[in-house]
Enzyme design. Sequence first.
Site, PDB file in Angstrom:
ATOM      1  CB  ALA A  86      60.572  32.618  43.376  1.00 54.76           C
ATOM      2  CG  ASN A 118      54.556  32.641  44.325  1.00 53.99           C
ATOM      3  OD1 ASN A 118      55.777  32.806  44.363  1.00 53.99           O
ATOM      4  ND2 ASN A 118      53.804  32.465  45.398  1.00 53.99           N
ATOM      5  CE1 TYR A 168      46.332  25.300  42.340  1.00 51.56           C
ATOM      6  CE2 TYR A 168      46.117  27.641  41.375  1.00 51.56           C
ATOM      7  CZ  TYR A 168      45.557  26.284  41.664  1.00 51.56           C
ATOM      8  OH  TYR A 168      44.413  25.859  41.343  1.00 51.56           O
ATOM      9  CE1 TYR A 201      56.318  19.170  46.231  1.00 46.45           C
ATOM     10  CE2 TYR A 201      55.997  20.126  48.239  1.00 46.45           C
ATOM     11  CZ  TYR A 201      56.424  19.020  47.363  1.00 46.45           C
ATOM     12  OH  TYR A 201      57.188  18.009  48.109  1.00 46.45           O
ATOM     13  CB  SER A 202      49.132  22.864  46.067  1.00 47.35           C
ATOM     14  OG  SER A 202      49.487  23.210  47.218  1.00 47.35           O
ATOM     15  CG  ASP A 234      39.635  20.699  37.873  1.00 48.28           C
ATOM     16  OD1 ASP A 234      38.617  20.396  36.829  1.00 48.28           O
ATOM     17  OD2 ASP A 234      39.563  20.189  38.916  1.00 48.28           O
ATOM     18  CG  ASP A 240      54.955  32.863  51.938  1.00 53.61           C
ATOM     19  OD1 ASP A 240      55.803  33.487  52.561  1.00 53.61           O
ATOM     20  OD2 ASP A 240      54.831  31.749  51.916  1.00 53.61           O
ATOM     21  N   GLY A 241      51.713  36.044  51.155  1.00 57.10           N
ATOM     22  CA  GLY A 241      50.962  36.811  50.290  1.00 57.10           C
ATOM     23  C   GLY A 241      51.030  38.365  50.332  1.00 57.10           C
TER      24      GLY A 241
END
Length: 252
Positions: free
Chosen positions: A149, A111, A154, A156-157, A141, A41-42
């Site tokens: 998309a 993203n 990140y 969702y995490s 933080d 993906d990256g």
Amino acid sequence: MRIRFTASKAPAALAAQASLIARYGQADSRQAEVVVALGGDGFMLQTLHAAHGRRLPVYGMNCGTIGFLMNAYAEETLPDRLRAAEETVIHPLAMRAENVKGRVTEALAINEVSLLRQGPQAAKLRVLVDGRVRLEELVCDGALVATPAGSTAYNYSAHGPILPVGSDVLALTAMSAFRPRRWRGALLPSTAVVRFEVVEGEKRPVMADADSRSSVRDVTSVEVRSEPQITHRLLFDPGHGLEERLIGEQFT
């Protein structure tokens, strides 16, 4: 079909690129009709950023680790797969970040645009939406604005929501929010302009980042907006498009 193969630096991706070029040839970048990206993906994000000025569709094949934006790897009948592929059009975010020296950095993110604390102390952010202060002080933080998309990345995490690809909505999500402790983020229309202002920046320095590729340290403010005039074209095998993946991810 004039295909341009690109690959990440991973050995598996480079080997796949060599094999595919031997079978199908390599189109010149100025004459290509489609880009086939080999990696994870990256690398897909990197390829989309590189291709957006020419509006070429990009078909990814997974030679990496996650591959949420990629199709399954297979060498056989690739031209047929490309002709049958379903297209999804997405729009990036535009980031405008200003640092303590007054330097302005602009970048695009497919993203998310994220703000992260640089040091051991939590960041303090003032959050404005369309010029109106919505949170006078968010102690956390970090915080991010994600596209549909990018909502499974990140965002969702960080316990943000998964957004349908056609929803015209952005996710505003905090990472480890301390105050307001119960704040769980917000859903905003894609037309919204989000501005973050760093409070006590000397004591609590903050960095900004667009898709983990354009980092700015010691920011004082960051503005994020959708950029509808820029389009990225992704190709997926039938029945495995981005919309289906975003829905399916919510049931795994």
